[in-house]
Design a protein around this motif. Structure first.
Motif, PDB file in Angstrom:
ATOM      1  N   ASN A 282       0.833  -1.477   0.147  1.00 12.84           N
ATOM      2  CA  ASN A 282       0.235  -0.305   0.487  1.00 12.84           C
ATOM      3  C   ASN A 282       0.905   1.457   0.052  1.00 12.84           C
ATOM      4  OD1 ASN A 282       0.719  -0.790   2.415  1.00 12.84           O
ATOM      5  ND2 ASN A 282      -1.105   0.084   3.515  1.00 12.84           N
ATOM      6  N   LEU A 311     -10.817   2.653  -4.143  1.00 11.66           N
ATOM      7  CA  LEU A 311     -11.216   1.712  -2.789  1.00 11.66           C
ATOM      8  C   LEU A 311     -11.859   2.817  -1.921  1.00 11.66           C
ATOM      9  CD1 LEU A 311     -10.635  -0.667  -1.557  1.00 11.66           C
ATOM     10  CD2 LEU A 311      -8.399   0.088  -0.573  1.00 11.66           C
ATOM     11  N   VAL A 363      -8.797  -3.677  -1.934  1.00 12.27           N
ATOM     12  CA  VAL A 363      -7.470  -4.007  -3.042  1.00 12.27           C
ATOM     13  C   VAL A 363      -7.001  -4.887  -1.347  1.00 12.27           C
ATOM     14  CG1 VAL A 363      -5.249  -3.078  -3.621  1.00 12.27           C
ATOM     15  CG2 VAL A 363      -8.199  -2.327  -3.757  1.00 12.27           C
ATOM     16  N   ALA A 366      -1.333  -4.579  -4.776  1.00 11.49           N
ATOM     17  CA  ALA A 366      -0.975  -3.682  -5.474  1.00 11.49           C
ATOM     18  C   ALA A 366      -0.298  -4.148  -5.759  1.00 11.49           C
ATOM     19  CB  ALA A 366      -0.356  -2.095  -4.509  1.00 11.49           C
ATOM     20  N   VAL A 378      -4.386  -3.639  -9.313  1.00  4.61           N
ATOM     21  CA  VAL A 378      -4.024  -3.598  -8.148  1.00  4.61           C
ATOM     22  C   VAL A 378      -4.999  -5.075  -7.796  1.00  4.61           C
ATOM     23  CG1 VAL A 378      -4.469  -1.856  -7.143  1.00  4.61           C
ATOM     24  CG2 VAL A 378      -6.516  -2.264  -7.856  1.00  4.61           C
ATOM     25  N   GLN A 379      -5.063  -5.589  -6.799  1.00  2.00           N
ATOM     26  CA  GLN A 379      -5.347  -6.910  -6.923  1.00  2.00           C
ATOM     27  C   GLN A 379      -6.722  -6.923  -6.430  1.00  2.00           C
ATOM     28  OE1 GLN A 379      -3.470 -10.850  -5.919  1.00  2.00           O
ATOM     29  NE2 GLN A 379      -3.235 -11.299  -8.020  1.00  2.00           N
ATOM     30  N   VAL A 380      -7.785  -7.108  -6.625  1.00  2.00           N
ATOM     31  CA  VAL A 380      -9.518  -7.074  -6.268  1.00  2.00           C
ATOM     32  C   VAL A 380     -10.021  -7.992  -5.587  1.00  2.00           C
ATOM     33  CG1 VAL A 380     -11.240  -6.372  -5.824  1.00  2.00           C
ATOM     34  CG2 VAL A 380      -9.450  -5.216  -7.181  1.00  2.00           C
ATOM     35  N   THR A 395      -7.507  -8.632 -10.871  1.00  2.93           N
ATOM     36  CA  THR A 395      -6.289  -7.960 -10.880  1.00  2.93           C
ATOM     37  C   THR A 395      -6.957  -6.826 -12.414  1.00  2.93           C
ATOM     38  OG1 THR A 395      -4.551  -9.729 -11.283  1.00  2.93           O
ATOM     39  CG2 THR A 395      -4.134  -7.716 -11.548  1.00  2.93           C
ATOM     40  N   LEU A 401      -4.435   4.181  -7.735  1.00  2.22           N
ATOM     41  CA  LEU A 401      -5.492   3.740  -6.651  1.00  2.22           C
ATOM     42  C   LEU A 401      -5.716   5.002  -5.336  1.00  2.22           C
ATOM     43  CD1 LEU A 401      -7.548   1.710  -5.630  1.00  2.22           C
ATOM     44  CD2 LEU A 401      -5.030   0.616  -3.949  1.00  2.22           C
TER      45      LEU A 401
END
Lengths: 972, 197
Positions: A282, A311, A363, A366, A378-380, A395, A401
């Motif tokens: 982050n 986010l 998220v 990152a 970003v991976q959610v 992704t 972000l």
């Protein structure tokens, strides 16, 4: 370099017609006047600005408001400058900090891989075993520690301070502060409005309060116009209130000046800090607070990204997304951590813009670019529980972000004032209670977030302040705000870590949890063990997640855990701000100009400047001996204006002096002087001087240069008890004085003072007379401090220079020259006269100083009499004696130690040298020293440890060294 | 002992100030060194009636001042302490007379302010703002009206400040401070005044 800017009216802070060139990392960049270093760099697509403290991770702006340490950069003469606060200017040369090699390719970034070997608090448990290993570690650690470098050639610039006085101080010029200031000023109060930003408005300058994005700017324009045109309001912008002290004493720093504001009432409308979400990576540049993205657009007209993900845990994230889209940023997704999402109007608005919303998701990681200097995706993941996420995620490629986890009040000033910060674990809301009287909180700092409610809350605080001031005003309606802004658990720990709680110190979620596992349950102990919140941002973003993590790890609520203590200063302040324009009061005698003209080497004597001797310091010893010989053989003159002077007048004057000093003064004849020793209530000799009796009811008393103010204070204190009929006046500055001393002194005086008979019979030793010199009234004291015939001439100070000139003129015939205080010290040493505070210390009683003769045992009382009896009746441990050494021996210095014996290295210290000088009159090194009682016998020798451990043996001699029969001062 | 006359030979008084460095400063605040003009102080329970018997106006409370006729400021520093300060160098005879008349009076003690204190006069709209840089007392008009006296710290030296209004000077501040520090204080105040052009 290109400058990527949005069209006006965006760009509130910048002036587009004024381009400024500056350097960053050796490359030239362009910005506009009003740009910060960070905004100008971002406008040029340069996000990487610094490296993190521990792992050397690449960092870029997080808040764009100076609230984080991610933008600390180095200027030529100043380290640790916040790039998102420091304005650019021509010739500005900026580099990043804390890297080895280049900012882009920092060799020390490898430390990140060694993170598992550097757990929380590792430095407390490392580097000291086996014995001696610290010596090997220390150079390496010292090299790596610290941020930035100090420019040792830096030349201080002017800083100063000023007081401000207002009825009401309003801290923060956001909507609440503006509303409070206007209501208070309209009612007639004088208002000081303080804001850290260049223009007023606070969140109104960047935040979006409605779907259309119109209301904030309209309101800001309206309120600021009223405020700036209001005669009762003083505005300080670009100013930081850096602390709260009792009774609303407020240090406010604006540029190079620190204001010390005194406000009868204080309203803190300091706003709230947006909070981040804890997830892996982050801290990658490009991951920012939503408010930072808004600031970039509104303040600096910068399109912050091409593709941004938002986010959020509140509706403000949606508003940010709308603003981004409006300014050309593609927003593929809003990741809403909540299950219900935003209100209908917002959902509809974002849908209209084609923005997808994913609820109950976060998220989780990152993903940085290949060079790790910027965000690439970003991976959610879906949220499956408190802090828990699903295994699989999607992704989303993006270069920004924006995080909106909620807000924490800017509580620092309020908590410094004693306010209690509480947190409701159910609603995730803060409240501040227990404020002292005359201090109020308003707006988002008070947990109020809806704009209309914020305005009313400001007005309500103003109403309360006005009521306290007794100024009538209308009472606003009560304020309530139900807007939910804080997501209760925005922490998603990742098994691979780098999920940062504290960016300043590179502290990850596991570090906080591990601290509690090591037994540090208290939040204050966690802080000290982990250093969380101890970096430059002082816990602005780490305090809340830390409290949450500690609460969870210790099975308590956040309310029970609390947050760490807030202490001033609020933001780092320079020592120059604290020092201000340094005032160093010093005193000159009326003859000061003459001393300079005569080439005196001036030295401080307490607060005074005095001539040490006349000539160049290189020739010190020679000059002192020459001046001494002049006094011994002819005549010399010294400026003794620094002597303390006290007038005691009234029917009880003799009784008063008799009680204050140790000698008897009731029967002192008029026209006579008497040595006066002052002891304190502990029986310690604290001052001495000469008491001249001018009349039955009038004494003129001298005191030591540095002691007179204390003597005057003691005199007035004692007479507050005694109630004697006397008037006590400190006349030190009212009288200047010279001492004309030497065998020819009488002849000099006889040339200028014709109404006084200077013969030995008419004006004997210790007599006092008054006369005139060229019509100027003077007081004349026959003294013998330097051991020669001498007269002290005391004259009203405005005549001092004229009398000096006159005496120098007539003294030419006798080759009279001035002598300095160092020469006087030698002369009185030869005569064996002590100087109180040089030859005495805080324990010296009259017995140690051989001053029995100056104590009247027949009178019933003097200050300290009982204690003098007690301390002198005790077994004595030391004695002040005169000593002599061969001229060839190493001369001891004042302060050198007297030892019990010469041969034993670890023997007891029995005393110290108090005075020491070479005497050409005696032909030896002479001095005074405290020695053990068994070392005081005349003719015996005692050891003194001088420089480099050398031991010299001094011989005890009977005082005085010179003219034991006092024949010199009786010379005809 | 003969009476020791502090008012003697006023023409032989010499200033301690070196104004060559500070007089060139441009400021909207005008400064005048009145140190060499005459002044006198009296203390004691009989001081008030002594001064009244000479036809002088007396402030009714401590820490107040009055202007007598045109150029003599009468300061009441406590219940029983009064200073008389000549602003225009026109009251020497009165001050010397008072000094002589006080001789031998019971409960009237002559003070030494002629030679213990420097006396500076300041005027200009920004004077209160200038003082706010060196003094912790609010000297703006609302808080410090004409006739007020503050015994306070000015640039870390003890000072007595009063505000008065006269025909010759208009509204002005008078600062009395230790004579030996006058050189230091004059320069410190010149520095404080320099920003008010």
């Amino acid at each position: 370099m290109s400058m990527n800017r949005l069209p006006a009216p965006l760009g509130l802070y910048i002036k587009r017609d004024k381009v400024i060139n500056f350097m960053f990392e050796g490359r030239s960049y362009q910005g506009f006047e009003g740009d910060t270093i960070a905004s100008a760099l971002i406008a040029n697509d340069q996000w990487l600005m610094s490296r993190s403290f521990k792992y050397h991770r690449p960092r870029g702006p997080l808040t764009m408001a100076g609230q984080d340490a991610n933008t600390l950069v180095q200027l030529k003469s100043e380290p640790n400058v916040l790039a998102d606060k420091q304005l650019i200017c021509a010739d500005l040369d900026v580099v990043g900090q804390n890297y080895n090699g280049s900012l882009e390719k920092d060799k020390d970034a490898r430390l990140s891989y060694a993170g598992r070997f550097m757990p929380v608090g590792f430095y407390y448990r490392a580097f000291y075993k086996p014995k001696g290993v610290w010596d090997k570690w220390e150079p390496f650690i010292r090299k790596k520690a610290g941020l930035g470098f100090a420019d040792l050639t830096f030349k201080p610039v002017y800083h100063d301070k000023a007081y401000l006085f207002h009825d009401i101080a309003v801290i923060g010029a956001g909507p609440a502060g503006l509303a409070a200031a206007l209501k208070a000023a309209d009612a007639g109060a004088t208002v000081l409005l303080v804001d850290e930003n260049p223009i007023l408005g606070g969140a109104l300058t960047y935040h979006r309060f409605d779907v259309e994005g119109l209301r904030a700017n309209e309101l800001r324009t309206q309120l600021t116009e009223q405020v700036l045109n209001h005669s009762n309001i003083t505005v300080l912008n670009n100013a930081t209130c850096n602390g709260w002290f009792t009774d609303n004493y407020l240090p406010i720093i604006q540029g190079n000046r620190m204001y010390k504001a005194r406000a009868k009432q204080c309203i803190v409308a300091s706003g709230a800090f947006e909070q981040h979400v804890v997830f892996r990576n982050n801290d990658v540049p490009g991951v920012v607070m939503s408010s930072a993205a808004m600031r970039l657009m509104s303040h600096y007209a910068i399109k912050p990204a091409n593709k941004a993900v938002v986010l959020t845990g509140n509706d403000d994230g949606y508003l940010c997304a709308l603003a981004l889209v409006r300014n050309g940023v593609q927003v593929p997704l809003i990741v809403d951590m909540r299950t219900n999402g935003a209100d209908d109007s917002l959902q509809k608005a974002v849908a209209q813009q084609g923005i997808n919303v994913r609820l109950n998701a976060t998220v989780y990681e990152a993903l940085p670019s290949s060079d790790k200097t910027h965000l690439s995706a970003v991976q959610v993941h879906d949220i499956t529980g408190t802090g828990q996420v699903s295994a699989g995620g999607v992704t989303i490629p993006c270069d920004m972000l924006c995080m909106s986890a909620g807000y924490m009040p800017v509580y620092q000033l309020l908590c410094q004032a004693g306010a209690k910060l509480s947190y409701n674990d159910d609603s995730a809301r803060f409240s501040l209670t227990n404020l002292p009287t005359n201090l109020y909180v308003a707006g988002s700092a008070n947990g109020v977030h809806e704009l209309d409610a914020v305005i009313r809350d400001g007005q309500l605080a103003a109403y309360k302040s006005l009521t306290s001031l007794g100024i009538p005003s209308s009472e606003p309606e009560a304020v309530s705000c139900v807007k939910q802004t804080n997501f209760p658990w925005p922490i998603f720990k990742h098994p691979k870590g780098k999920d940062f709680v504290d960016f300043d110190e590179d502290l990850q979620a596991k570090d906080i949890v591990n601290a509690t596992r090591l037994g540090y349950r208290d939040i204050q102990l966690v802080k000290r063990f982990s250093t969380v919140g101890m970096g430059p941002s002082q816990g602005r973003h780490s305090a809340l997640p830390t409290a949450r993590l500690v609460a969870e790890a210790t099975n308590r609520s956040v309310t029970e855990t609390g947050v760490t203590t807030a202490r001033p200063p609020f933001v780092p302040e320079k020592l120059a701000n604290i020092a201000g324009r340094i005032f160093s009061p010093h005193k000159h005698t009326p003859m000061h100009r003459r001393h300079l003209e005569l080439g005196a080497h001036m030295i401080p004597a307490g607060i005074w400047r005095r001539p040490a001797y006349y000539g160049h310091p290189e020739n010190r010893d020679q000059l002192i001996q020459q001046e001494a010989q002049m006094v011994r053989n002819r005549v010399g003159m010294i400026d003794v204006s620094t002597l303390g002077g006290l007038e005691v007048r009234g029917p009880d004057a003799a009784e008063f002096v008799n009680r204050i000093y140790t000698f008897g003064f009731l029967k002192q004849p008029i026209g006579k002087t008497r040595y006066a020793v002052l002891t304190n209530e502990q029986g310690v000799v604290v001052d001495d001087g000469v008491a001249c009796r001018l009349a039955e009811d009038h004494f003129y008393i001298t005191a030591t240069t540095s002691g007179v103010d204390a003597v005057y204070r003691e005199m007035t204190k004692w007479n507050a008890q005694w109630r004697l009929s006397v008037d006590i006046a400190n006349v030190t500055s009212a009288f200047s004085a010279v001492n004309v001393a030497g065998p020819l002194a009488r002849k000099v005086l006889s040339k200028v003072c014709f109404d006084v008979d200077f013969s030995n019979e008419a004006f004997p030793y210790l007599a006092y007379k008054e006369g005139t010199i060229d019509g100027v009234p003077v007081r004349l004291l026959r003294v013998g401090f330097v051991g020669e015939l001498g007269y002290e001439i005391h004259m009203p100070s405005l005549f001092g220079e004229g009398i000096w000139d006159r005496l120098m003129e007539v003294g030419q015939e006798f080759d009279m020259k001035p002598f300095g205080v160092e020469t006087q010290r030698l002369l009185r040493l030869e005569k064996g006269h002590i100087i109180v505070s040089q030859d005495t210390d805080g324990m010296s009683h009259p017995g140690e100083l051989s001053l029995h003769w100056a104590i009247n045992r027949k009178k019933p009382f003097f200050v300290g009499s009982r204690s003098v009896d007690i301390v002198m009746a005790r077994q004595q441990t030391r004695k002040l004696v005169g000593f002599k050494l061969d001229a060839q021996a190493t001369r001891p210095k004042e302060g050198h130690l007297v030892l019990a014996n010469a041969s034993q290295a670890d023997c007891a210290i029995t005393g110290n040298v108090t005075s020491s000088e070479y005497s050409s009159t005696i032909g030896a090194n002479i001095g005074m020293a405290f020695v053990g009682v068994d070392q005081q016998e005349v003719g015996s020798r005692f050891p003194i440890r001088v420089d480099k451990g050398e031991i010299v043996m001094a011989e005890v001699v009977k005082l005085p060294f010179y003219d034991a029969n006092n024949a010199r001062q009786e010379v005809l | 002992m003969e009476f020791f006359n502090l008012s003697a030979v006023p023409n032989s008084r010499k200033s301690l100030l070196d104004v060559t460095n500070t007089e060139s400063l441009t400021s909207s605040i005008q400064r005048q060194d009145c140190t060499l003009y005459s002044r006198v102080g009296f203390r004691g329970m009989g001081a008030e009636s002594f001064l009244m018997s000479h036809g002088l106006p007396i402030p009714s409370k401590p820490n107040q001042s009055l202007l007598f006729e045109h150029g003599l400021v009468v300061l009441r520093l406590s219940k029983s302490e009064f200073w008389l300060v000549d602003l225009d160098n026109t009251y020497h005879e009165l001050i010397e007379t008072l000094e002589f008349d006080a001789k031998g009076l019971e409960d009237v003690y002559r003070l030494f302010c002629q030679h213990s204190h420097a006396c500076f006069l300041f005027k200009g709209e920004q004077t209160a703002a200038m003082f706010s840089k060196v003094c912790g007392v609010d000297l703006r008009s609302d808080a410090f009206p004409l006739g007020s006296v503050a015994q306070t710290s000015v640039a870390r030296t003890n000072g007595i400040v009063t505000k008065q209004d006269s025909d010759s000077h208009g509204e002005f501040f008078l600062l009395l401070s230790d004579l030996a520090s006058s050189h230091y204080l004059w320069e410190a105040l010149a520095d404080a005044a320099s920003e008010f052009v």
